[in-house]
Each structure stands twice: as C-alpha cells, then as structure tokens.
Design a protein around this motif. Structure first.
Motif, short mmCIF file in Angstrom:
data_model
loop_
_atom_site.label_atom_id
_atom_site.label_comp_id
_atom_site.label_asym_id
_atom_site.label_seq_id
_atom_site.Cartn_x
_atom_site.Cartn_y
_atom_site.Cartn_z
N ILE A 156 0.84 -1.20 0.00
CA ILE A 156 0.00 0.00 0.00
C ILE A 156 0.88 1.25 0.00
O ILE A 156 0.65 2.19 -0.77
CB ILE A 156 -0.96 -0.01 1.20
CG1 ILE A 156 -1.97 -1.13 1.06
CG2 ILE A 156 -1.64 1.34 1.38
CD1 ILE A 156 -2.78 -1.39 2.30
N GLY A 215 -7.14 6.73 -1.91
CA GLY A 215 -7.45 5.45 -1.27
C GLY A 215 -8.33 4.55 -2.12
O GLY A 215 -8.13 3.33 -2.16
N ILE A 242 -6.22 2.98 -4.99
CA ILE A 242 -5.34 1.93 -4.44
C ILE A 242 -6.18 0.71 -4.06
O ILE A 242 -5.77 -0.43 -4.29
CB ILE A 242 -4.54 2.47 -3.25
CG1 ILE A 242 -3.55 3.54 -3.73
CG2 ILE A 242 -3.80 1.36 -2.53
CD1 ILE A 242 -2.84 4.26 -2.61
N GLN A 243 -7.37 0.95 -3.52
CA GLN A 243 -8.26 -0.16 -3.18
C GLN A 243 -8.61 -0.97 -4.41
O GLN A 243 -8.62 -2.21 -4.38
CB GLN A 243 -9.53 0.40 -2.55
CG GLN A 243 -10.56 -0.66 -2.22
CD GLN A 243 -11.89 -0.06 -1.81
OE1 GLN A 243 -12.19 1.09 -2.11
NE2 GLN A 243 -12.69 -0.84 -1.12
N ILE A 285 -7.06 1.97 4.04
CA ILE A 285 -5.88 2.41 3.28
C ILE A 285 -5.51 3.83 3.67
O ILE A 285 -4.33 4.13 3.89
CB ILE A 285 -6.15 2.28 1.77
CG1 ILE A 285 -6.32 0.81 1.40
CG2 ILE A 285 -5.05 2.93 0.95
CD1 ILE A 285 -6.86 0.56 0.03
#
Length: 113
Positions: free
Chosen positions: A25, A37, A40-41, A56
């Motif tokens: 992460i 976030g 990235i998720q 995150i």
C-alpha cells in the motif's frame, strides 16, 4: 450466594494486516502520487486483496503520506500522459474590442462513448 452468569468472551477485534500488504500500500501510494485510497483499493482488489478505502487512508496517514497532490496538478499530469495522442488545434486569434482572443481546442484519437 451470587452466581456469575456465563458470557461469551469478547473477540480481540480484526486481525492486523500483513506487513507485506502494508508495504505494498505504501509503495503504491508513493510511486503514484495522484492515486487516492479508492484507486489503491481497486488495484489491490485486482490483485485479490479485499480492503476498505478508509483502512488504506488510515495506513497512509499513520505513515505520514499526504493525500493525493493538489487538484491543479491533475491537468498537467493528464497532458503529460496523453501528449502523443493529443492534437492541439488553434484557430487564428480574433480581435474584439482591442483585446485579442485566442481559442484552444484539443482533439484526441481515443474512441468516444
């Protein structure tokens, strides 16, 4: 005599995340400054990890990684990423009331919706 009633023992909560996942992460956030976030998720979900965007953000905040860069940086990033596929179209400037106006348009080779 007081009889203590039996209760279910409380669970300690969610298990902690793997250090390897936390490092991934942090790496995604530092290498891709414009990702938040949610992005990235999504990338983690594609890799098979189910994690919330809030988790995150909490991890990144704990590592003192700021949120995505300022919004004014996005236009420059977009132009750099698509520089080869964008064709700038500039008609000749027109004079209007002593001021010269210049219009700028973009045409891309990307298919439309």
């Amino acid at each position: 005599m007081v009889v203590k009633k039996w209760t279910q023992p409380r669970s300690p909560g969610r298990p902690p995340l793997d250090d390897e996942l936390v490092q991934l992460i942090v790496r995604l956030a530092t290498e891709n400054r414009t990702w938040g976030g949610v992005r990235i998720q999504g990338e983690l979900r594609r890799l098979g990890h189910r994690l919330g965007a809030g988790t995150i953000r909490r991890i990144l905040r704990g590592r003192r990684i700021p949120p995505p860069t300022a919004r004014d940086d996005r236009w420059r990033t977009f132009l750099q990423a698509h520089a080869e596929s964008i064709l700038a179209v500039t008609p000749p400037p027109r004079e209007r009331g002593g001021f010269s106006l210049c219009r700028l348009g973009f045409a891309t080779d990307q298919p439309g919706p």
